[in-house]
Write an enzyme that holds these catalytic residues in place. Structure first.
Site, PDB file in Angstrom:
ATOM      1  N   CYS A  19      22.049  55.927  31.673  1.00  0.00           N
ATOM      2  CA  CYS A  19      22.152  55.394  30.315  1.00  0.00           C
ATOM      3  C   CYS A  19      23.595  55.461  29.839  1.00  0.00           C
ATOM      4  CB  CYS A  19      21.239  56.160  29.355  1.00  0.00           C
ATOM      5  SG  CYS A  19      21.771  57.863  29.061  1.00  0.00           S
ATOM      6  N   CYS A  22      25.419  58.762  30.024  1.00  0.00           N
ATOM      7  CA  CYS A  22      25.944  59.120  31.349  1.00  0.00           C
ATOM      8  C   CYS A  22      27.373  58.588  31.501  1.00  0.00           C
ATOM      9  CB  CYS A  22      25.057  58.530  32.446  1.00  0.00           C
ATOM     10  SG  CYS A  22      23.362  59.131  32.450  1.00  0.00           S
ATOM     11  N   ASP A 464      53.534  24.886  27.976  1.00  0.00           N
ATOM     12  CA  ASP A 464      54.700  24.443  28.736  1.00  0.00           C
ATOM     13  C   ASP A 464      54.536  22.947  28.998  1.00  0.00           C
ATOM     14  OD1 ASP A 464      57.004  24.589  30.472  1.00  0.00           O
ATOM     15  OD2 ASP A 464      55.588  24.451  32.126  1.00  0.00           O
ATOM     16  N   ASP A 639      52.211  26.959  34.102  1.00  0.00           N
ATOM     17  CA  ASP A 639      51.751  26.751  35.474  1.00  0.00           C
ATOM     18  C   ASP A 639      51.956  27.976  36.351  1.00  0.00           C
ATOM     19  OD1 ASP A 639      54.453  26.762  35.874  1.00  0.00           O
ATOM     20  OD2 ASP A 639      54.613  24.666  36.474  1.00  0.00           O
ATOM     21  N   ASP A 643      56.962  30.848  34.194  1.00  0.00           N
ATOM     22  CA  ASP A 643      56.547  31.123  32.819  1.00  0.00           C
ATOM     23  C   ASP A 643      56.097  32.566  32.619  1.00  0.00           C
ATOM     24  OD1 ASP A 643      56.970  28.457  32.073  1.00  0.00           O
ATOM     25  OD2 ASP A 643      54.993  27.872  32.821  1.00  0.00           O
TER      26      ASP A 643
END
Length: 743
Positions: A19, A22, A464, A639, A643
Site C-alpha cells: 500500500c 509501504c 526555433d 530540434d 538548442d
C-alpha cells in the site's frame, strides 16, 4: 569546502509493498540516510529510484536500508536487458502462488460460510459430532462441536492464507510505521479472538446445559467474517496485480520490439546468438520479415525498412550500404548485413524504454497530497476505530440479544478493514504509467511526472525556426536559368555536399530528366559558391550563375514551413490559449516571412539571435506571458541539435527527434515522429492524464469518506467492508486503464 561529487541514480526492484504506507516508509528511511538527495518509490510497478552522492554513501549501504524493513530489493543494472526474463519468471511464480493461496482460501471460506450461515447446518453437523461422544448431546454441546469444525476450517485461512498480512504487519510495526497489513491483520485477529471466546465460553463457564453460554450471538462465532475478510482481500490483491500489469503493457510492447536472438557472423560462420551477447562491431544478418536487433550501419545488401516506430513514416525507407538502421525497426524485402554500433543499454530503443521507465517512476506534484494523507492514514484509522468502539460500548444501549462488547466490536472491526490506503497510493502512479506508456506508443516521450503536470499549465511556446517550424532543407523557389544552363549548374553542384547544392539538384531532377555532365577542376569557395569546367565551359554557381564569366541567371532559395506548422500554432491558440513565439538566427526579413506563413504575430518574433542567446529569449517570454504569483509554463520547441541551452532554460523543453540521440538527451518531452502536431497530442495527453489522477484521488478519498462512516454506524458489516476495501484499489487502477483509449 570541497564540492560534492555529481549525484548518481540507481533503480531498484522492490518486493513486498502492499500500500501507499509501504512506499512512504521506504522513502522515509532513505531520506534519513546521509548522502541521499532524493527518492521516489512507485507502488504501481514496484520500483524505486534513489539519487545520492557516491562520495557520501555507497550502493551497498543503500541496499542495506532494506535490512530494517519488511521489503526486499535488488539493483536493476544499467545494462539490464530490455526484457528481464529473471524478473518476469519471479513475478509469474509469485502470481501463481497467490492464485493457489486464494483458491485454498476460497474453498475453505465457502465451507465456513455454508456451515455458519445456512440455517441448520451448524447445528446439524455439531449434533452429529457431539453424538459420537454422548448419546444425547445438549444444545450447547452441539453448538460447541459445530463451532470447533468452523475453527478447524478457519485456522488455515487465518494463519496460513493470511500469513502474509501478519508478516507484513509485524515487519511494518518493527520499522516504526503501520501499513495496510496492520489493518487487515488487526481486524481479522480481533474477529478471530472474539469468535474463539464465543466458542469456548461453555468451557470457561463450565455450563453445558443452560443457555447462559449462548448469550453472545446465540453462541454463533464470527469465523465467516475472518475468512471472508482474508479471502476478499486476497482476491482484491490478485485483481489489483493483474490491473497493475495492464498499466505497463505499453512499455512491454516497446520491449518486445527487439528479437530475442540475432544472426551473428563470426569467423565467417553464421550463428544464432542471444541478443544480450551481441557486442559492438559484431556483424549481424537480418533476413526479410525480421526485426533489426541492434543499432548499426548497413555493410552489405539493399532493403526497405519500416521505421514507423521512431519516425512515424508510414512508407518503408530504402537502406543501402552506409545507411543507418535502428534496433526494433522491421526489415521488409531484402537481406542485409549490419555492423552493430550500439547494443544493449546503449541502443536507441533501450534508451527510449529507460526514459519511459524513469518517467513512470517519477512523481507529479499532485501526488504530494496523497503522500501526506497516506503518511498518517493508518494511525488515524486506528484512532477512529478505537473511538467508534468506545462510543458503541459506553454510549449506546445494547440491543436485544446482544452484549455491549458484541455491539461495539463489529463496527470497530468494520472501520479497520474498510479503510484503504492502497487506492490513494495507486491513484497517481497508475495513471502516470498508462499515460506515459500510451505517449511512448504514440511517439510522444514525456520524461518526467513533473513535466507531465507542468504541460497542463502551458501559457507560451517558443519555437526555433530552422528545422522546427521549417523543413530545415532549402528549396529552389524561383529559377531564371534556361534548360542548358540549369543542367551545367546542377552538374557542378553534384560534386558538393552543401544544402543549397542539394536544392539545385532536386530542382533539376524535377525539371529535366537528362543525365548530368562530367565536371573537371571542381572548387568550392567558402561563403561564395562552387565552380568547375563543364563541357568546355567555366561555370560558377553562387547566388547567381556565371558561364564563361557571363550572367546566366539566378536561383531564389527558401526554407518552406513544415506542413503542420500553421495548424499547430493555430490549435495552440484556439484550443488551449497558448501564445506562440519564434526565435531564429536569420535576418528579420526571412524570419517575418516564415512567421507570417505559420501564423505567429510579428511582435512575437526574435530574429538574428545567436544559439546561446535563445535561453535569454525564453526568459523574456516568461516575464511577459506569466503573471507573477500565477501558474504558467513556458515551453521551448527545438530540434535538439543546438538548442540545448534554451531547452534547459524553459519550464518544458520539447525536442523534435530529427537527431534522435541528441533529442533524447536534450528534451524533457521528445516528439519521436518529428511532427509538430504531436505537441498538441502531448498537451492533450497531459491534460487527460492529470484528469485521471484527479478522478482517482477523488474516488479514493470519497470512498473512505463514505465507507468509514457507514462502517462506524454499523450499516456495513465487516465481511462486506473487506470486499469494499479490496475493490476500491481495483477501481482506481481500472479507471487509469481507461487512458489506453486515448487517441
Amino acid at each position: 569546502m570541497a564540492s560534492k561529487e555529481k549525484a548518481a541514480t540507481i533503480r531498484l526492484a522492490i518486493d513486498g509493498m502492499h500500500c501507499a504506507n509501504c512506499a512512504a516508509n521506504i522513502e522515509k528511511h532513505f531520506r534519513a540516510t546521509p548522502g541521499v538527495v532524493d527518492v521516489a518509490v512507485n507502488l504501481a510497478n514496484n520500483t524505486g529510484q534513489v539519487r545520492f552522492h557516491p562520495d557520501e554513501v555507497s550502493v551497498d549501504e543503500l541496499l542495506h536500508v532494506f535490512d530494517d524493513l519488511s521489503f526486499t530489493a535488488e539493483l536493476i543494472a544499467e545494462d539490464a536487458p530490455l526484457v528481464d526474463e529473471k524478473r518476469r519468471a519471479k513475478e509469474a511464480a509469485r502470481a501463481a502462488h497467490d492464485r493457489r493461496v486464494f483458491a485454498l482460501s476460497l474453498a475453505l471460506t465457502a465451507a465456513i460460510v455454508a456451515i455458519g450461515m445456512i440455517p441448520g447446518w451448524h447445528m446439524g453437523i455439531g449434533s452429529a459430532l457431539a453424538g459420537l461422544l454422548t448419546p444425547d448431546p445438549t444444545h450447547v454441546q452441539a453448538m460447541f462441536a459445530g463451532s470447533l469444525v468452523l475453527l478447524a476450517l478457519t485456522i488455515p485461512v487465518q494463519f496460513g492464507c493470511g500469513a502474509r498480512f501478519y508478516r507484513g504487519a509485524f515487519a511494518s510495526l518493527r520499522s516504526g510505521s503501520a501499513n495496510m497489513d496492520v489493518l487487515v491483520a488487526l481486524g481479522t485477529t480481533i474477529a478471530f479472538l472474539f469468535s474463539l471466546y464465543i466458542t469456548f465460553l461453555p468451557v470457561i463457564t463450565g455450563d453445558w446445559t443452560s443457555h447462559a453460554a449462548l448469550q453472545i450471538n446465540e453462541g454463533m462465532p464470527y469465523y465467516e467474517t475472518c475468512a471472508m475478510l482474508i479471502t476478499f482481500v486476497l482476491l482484491g490483491k490478485i485483481l489489483e496485480a493483474r490491473a497493475k500489469g495492464a498499466t505497463n503493457q505499453a512499455i512491454e510492447a516497446l520491449m518486445n520490439l527487439t528479437p530475442p536472438i540475432a544472426h551473428v557472423i563470426r569467423g565467417g560462420e553464421e550463428a544464432e546468438v542471444p541478443l544480450a551477447q551481441v557486442v559492438e562491431a559484431d556483424v549481424v544478418k537480418v533476413y526479410p520479415g525480421e526485426k533489426v536487433p541492434v543499432d548499426g550501419i548497413v555493410t552489405e545488401g539493399e532493403t526497405e525498412v519500416d521505421e514507423s516506430l521512431l519516425t512515424g513514416e508510414s512508407l518503408p525507407q530504402e537502406k543501402r550500404p552506409g545507411d543507418e538502421v535502428v534496433g526494433g525497426t522491421q526489415n521488409t524485402v531484402g537481406s542485409i548485413l549490419v555492423k552493430a554500433t550500439r547494443v544493449g543499454a546503449d541502443s536507441t530503443l533501450a534508451r527510449i524504454v529507460r526514459a519511459v521507465e524513469d518517467a513512470q517512476g517519477s512523481k507529479a506534484p499532485v501526488q504530494r497530497l496523497a503522500d501526506k494523507i497516506a503518511s498518517v492514514f493508518v494511525p488515524a484509522i486506528l484512532l477512529i476505530s478505537a473511538a467508534v468502539f468506545c462510543l458503541w460500548f459506553f454510549a449506546v444501549p445494547a440491543a436485544d440479544g446482544q452484549t455491549r462488547l458484541q455491539q461495539a466490536l463489529l463496527p470497530a472491526i468494520a472501520v479497520i478493514v474498510v479503510a484503504c490506503p492502497c487506492a490513494l497510493g495507486l491513484a497517481t502512479p497508475t495513471a502516470l504509467m498508462v499515460g506515459m506508456g500510451k505517449g511512448a506508443q504514440m511517439g510522444v516521450l514525456i520524461k518526467d511526472g513533473y513535466v507531465l503536470e507542468s504541460l497542463c499549465h502551458l501559457k507560451a511556446a517558443v519555437f526555433d525556426k530552422t528545422g522546427t517550424l521549417t523543413k530545415g532543407a532549402p528549396q529552389v523557389s524561383a529559377c531564371t536559368l534556361d534548360a542548358e544552363a540549369l543542367r551545367m549548374a546542377a552538374s557542378v553542384e553534384s560534386a558538393s555536399e552543401h544544402p543549397l547544392a542539394r536544392a539545385v539538384l532536386s530542382r533539376y531532377q524535377e525539371q529535366d530528366g537528362r543525365p548530368l555532365l562530367s565536371v573537371e577542376d571542381f572548387k568550392a569557395e567558402v561563403g561564395a559558391g562552387v565552380s568547375g569546367r563543364v563541357d568546355g565551359h567555366e561555370v560558377f554557381v553562387g547566388s547567381e550563375v556565371l558561364i564563361d564569366g557571363k550572367p546566366a541567371g539566378s536561383f531564389t532559395f527558401v526554407d518552406e514551413p513544415k506542413p503542420d506548422a500553421r495548424r499547430t500554432v493555430a490549435e495552440l491558440d484556439e484550443r488551449f490559449g497558448v501564445t506562440s513565439f519564434m526565435v531564429t538566427g536569420d535576418a528579420p526579413e526571412p524570419a517575418m516571412r516564415v512567421a507570417h506563413e505559420v501564423g505567429i504575430a510579428p511582435e512575437h518574433v526574435f530574429a538574428q539571435v545567436k544559439p546561446l542567446e535563445k535561453a535569454a529569449c525564453v526568459e523574456t517570454v516568461r516575464r511577459e506571458e506569466v503573471s507573477e504569483g500565477k501558474k504558467g509554463v513556458v515551453a521551448f520547441v527545438g530540434d535538439g541539435m543546438n538548442d540545448a541551452p534554451a531547452l534547459a532554460a524553459a519550464d518544458v523543453g520539447v525536442a523534435l527527434a530529427s537527431g534522435t540521440d541528441i533529442a533524447l538527451d536534450a528534451g524533457s518531452v521528445v516528439l519521436m515522429h518529428d511532427r509538430l502536431l504531436d505537441l498538441i497530442a502531448a498537451l492533450r495527453l497531459s491534460k487527460a492524464t492529470m484528469r485521471k489522477i484527479r478522478q482517482n484521488l477523488f474516488w479514493a478519498l470519497i470512498y473512505n469518506c463514505i465507507m468509514i462512516p457507514l462502517a462506524a454506524v454499523g450499516i456495513l458489516a465487516p465481511a462486506l467492508a473487506g470486499a469494499a476495501m479490496a475493490l476500491s484499489s481495483v477501481t482506481v487502477v481500472c479507471n487509469s486503464l481507461l487512458l489506453k483509449r486515448f487517441r
